[in-house]
Design a protein around this motif. Structure first.
Motif, PDB file in Angstrom:
ATOM      1  N   GLU A  67      26.498   9.834  46.049  1.00 11.02           N
ATOM      2  CA  GLU A  67      27.037   9.477  47.483  1.00 11.02           C
ATOM      3  C   GLU A  67      28.404   9.339  47.731  1.00 11.02           C
ATOM      4  N   PHE A 107      18.337   9.450  46.579  1.00 11.18           N
ATOM      5  CA  PHE A 107      19.985   9.279  46.181  1.00 11.18           C
ATOM      6  C   PHE A 107      20.507   8.476  45.374  1.00 11.18           C
ATOM      7  N   THR A 143      24.346  11.812  53.171  1.00 11.34           N
ATOM      8  CA  THR A 143      22.680  12.255  52.775  1.00 11.34           C
ATOM      9  C   THR A 143      21.987  13.041  53.704  1.00 11.34           C
TER      10      THR A 143
END
Length: 320
Positions: free
Chosen positions: A266, A261, A51
């Motif tokens: 991810e 996100f 991130t």
């Protein structure tokens, strides 16, 4: 005075305020020099590395510099309190509750928003161990010898490790005499890999998003609600900043407040880092290039460092 000269002077009088106004608007859009470098933290977790990398790709395209320091969670919160860091994208809740609540109460940090929701974060075992009868925290002590009375955690000082140690110290679930093995995310996962090859028994800290969920056939344990929360440690991750950051650097703060996100994102970026050996920012940039629609809500109302259109600058940097 000639009529020509008089006309030129009049035109200058009209043009100057307009030009001055445009310059002032651009100057107002530009943030102070101190905002040029955005100071962030990474506890050594690949999800936060990912991130941070996404944020870094955006920041650099907008004309900022990103500085990421590898700091343990307690040190990260202390650095935010002392204004040595600006932004932290890895505020796991409720695991970090004891760090966050005093600092939000004192006003030393600001919780901007939730950037990832409803993920799991608790102890897990390989499926072959679960198939042998270990599905709950209460099943661990029954098989103490097979586990060598060890629970594998991540880096020292992590709140999750502290929860595990608290559980052992309190002799919960019959864990009297057990040991918490602290190392790092990668160190822990290396142990899981070795155990899997030999079909040895191991219990370890697990969470999602993370490629471990696809790289290992694992099962999350139930029964740890008191220490990790209900629903297998269902957690949310928040973005936090130091006190006054939004007032000091409103453009970056706006970006951070809109940056969210999701688990597939991810997992893909982390997979690129861990499985393919990709540079974090290269993996993040490749993902964003494949999903350019993601940047639209993130960049709404966000400008470049010098006040130009942020969306145009990021699209150009991504080549989309």
């Amino acid at each position: 005075m000639s009529k020509t000269l008089l006309r030129l002077l009049c035109m200058s009088a009209l043009v100057l305020p307009l030009g001055t106004s445009l310059f002032s608007e651009r100057a107002a859009a530009a943030e102070p020099e101190a905002c040029t470098t955005v100071r962030m933290s990474d506890p050594g977790w690949t999800d936060i590395t990912s991130t941070n990398a996404v944020a870094g790709v955006l920041l650099e395209a907008l004309g900022y510099k990103q500085k990421v320091e590898t700091l343990a969670v307690p040190v990260t919160f202390e650095a935010l309190k002392n204004r040595q860091l600006d932004v932290f994208l890895g505020n796991w809740m409720p695991a970090q509750k004891r760090f966050v609540e005093p600092l939000t109460a004192s006003g030393d940090i600001v919780v901007l928003h939730q950037n990832l929701e409803q993920i799991r974060f608790t102890l897990a075992v390989p499926k072959y161990v679960a198939d042998a009868g270990v599905a709950n925290f209460a099943d661990l002590a029954k098989n103490a010898d097979k586990f060598d009375k060890k629970i594998y955690g991540i880096e020292p000082g992590a709140p999750s490790n502290q929860n595990i140690q608290k559980m052992i110290t309190a002799k919960q679930f019959g864990l009297d005499g057990w040991t918490l093995v602290e190392s790092s995310e990668q160190g822990m996962l290396s142990q899981v890999t070795r155990a899997g090859k030999r079909k040895d028994w191991i219990v370890f800290l697990a969470w999602e998003p993370h490629p471990m969920n696809t790289n290992f056939d694992l099962v999350y344990l139930s029964g740890g609600d008191e220490y990790f929360g209900a629903n297998y440690g269902a957690s949310s991750i928040y973005t936090i900043t130091r006190k006054g950051y939004a007032a000091d650097c409103p453009n970056v703060a706006k970006l951070m407040n809109q940056l969210t996100f999701n688990v597939p994102m991810e997992n893909t970026i982390m997979g690129g880092i861990l499985d393919n050996g990709s540079d974090a920012k290269a993996a993040a940039k490749a993902y964003l290039k494949s999903k350019p629609e993601l940047i639209v809500p993130w960049l709404a109302g966000v400008s470049t460092r010098d006040g130009q259109d942020g969306m145009t600058a990021v699209k150009k940097a991504l080549g989309v």
